[in-house]
Scaffold this motif. Structure first.
Motif, short mmCIF file in Angstrom:
data_model
loop_
_atom_site.label_atom_id
_atom_site.label_comp_id
_atom_site.label_asym_id
_atom_site.label_seq_id
_atom_site.Cartn_x
_atom_site.Cartn_y
_atom_site.Cartn_z
N MET A 130 1.12 4.33 -2.94
CA MET A 130 0.67 5.48 -2.65
C MET A 130 1.94 6.48 -2.69
SD MET A 130 -1.96 7.40 -0.62
CE MET A 130 -2.81 6.32 -0.23
N SER A 177 -4.78 1.45 -2.51
CA SER A 177 -3.63 1.95 -1.34
C SER A 177 -4.20 1.94 -0.10
CB SER A 177 -2.93 3.09 -2.05
OG SER A 177 -2.58 2.92 -3.28
N LEU A 178 -5.10 2.64 0.06
CA LEU A 178 -5.75 2.79 1.34
C LEU A 178 -6.29 1.35 1.93
CD1 LEU A 178 -7.92 5.90 0.78
CD2 LEU A 178 -5.74 6.05 2.24
N THR A 179 -6.83 0.68 1.26
CA THR A 179 -7.18 -0.70 1.83
C THR A 179 -5.85 -1.38 2.40
OG1 THR A 179 -8.93 -0.88 0.26
CG2 THR A 179 -8.43 -2.93 1.32
N GLY A 224 -4.64 0.27 5.60
CA GLY A 224 -5.48 -0.02 6.48
C GLY A 224 -5.57 -1.53 7.16
N ARG A 243 -6.41 4.91 -5.29
CA ARG A 243 -6.34 5.36 -3.90
C ARG A 243 -7.07 4.37 -3.09
NH1 ARG A 243 -5.28 10.85 -3.83
NH2 ARG A 243 -5.62 11.98 -5.94
N GLY A 293 0.93 -1.34 0.04
CA GLY A 293 0.08 0.10 -0.13
C GLY A 293 0.73 1.17 0.02
#
Length: 180
Positions: free
Chosen positions: A37, A66-68, A71, A63, A33
């Motif tokens: 990003m 990357s965020l998944t 997180g 996005r 991730g």
């Protein structure tokens, strides 16, 4: 305590195994991730790749992916919301297999990379969901017991369901035309 013939498996063994799995896969997916990003060409490069494999709204997809990964990686490392973190891993890898790896065979060493690595991550997510995060986790500190069939069911249903929904809404495989 579990006994199999002469092998003794105690709570420390299971907690240690869960911690090792969570850390290994959490750190790895977190790094992916971060790479999407912030490294190389960042979201711009990642969105170009998403577009090349047929994903609509590629900037959004870059996005979200990357965020998944960030997180779910953090959640796994901390042992927090384990069924949801493992569902995220399953969803990410199912989408990756379908859009990028399924036509390349099984082995990751094949041209275009096969789906072996993604399948291994799915297997690890399933094991973590079934084992639970172990006692060295935020979930355990909050007295949330996620080591059961319900946790596994949540991870599989939410993971595969999310992947199917994302593919249905956003994936349009590129049309390859032949000039023959």
């Amino acid at each position: 305590m579990l006994y199999h013939d002469r092998i003794h498996i105690g709570p420390n063994h299971i907690d240690t195994a869960a911690l090792i799995l969570r850390l290994a896969f959490g750190i790895s997916i977190l790094a992916h991730g971060y790479n999407k990003m912030f490294r190389k060409s960042g979201i711009t490069g990642t969105s170009k790749w998403f577009a090349s494999v047929g994903m609509r709204a590629p900037v959004l997809q870059a996005r979200l992916a990357s965020l998944t990964e960030l997180g779910s990686g953090i959640a796994l490392v901390l042992g927090f919301a384990t069924p949801i973190a493992t569902a995220a891993l399953i969803a990410l890898m199912v989408v990756a297999i379908v859009v990028a790896h399924r036509n390349n065979g099984y082995f990751i060493s094949r041209p275009g990379q096969g789906w072996e690595y993604c399948a291994a991550i799915i297997a690890a997510a399933v094991v973590i969901a079934l084992l639970g995060p172990g006692r060295w986790s935020i979930d355990a500190a909050l007295t949330l017991d996620y080591s059961n069939w319900t946790s596994l069911t949540i991870a599989i249903v939410v993971g595969f369901g999310s992947a199917i929904a994302q593919l249905a809404a956003f994936w349009r495989p590129p049309v390859i035309t032949s000039l023959d």
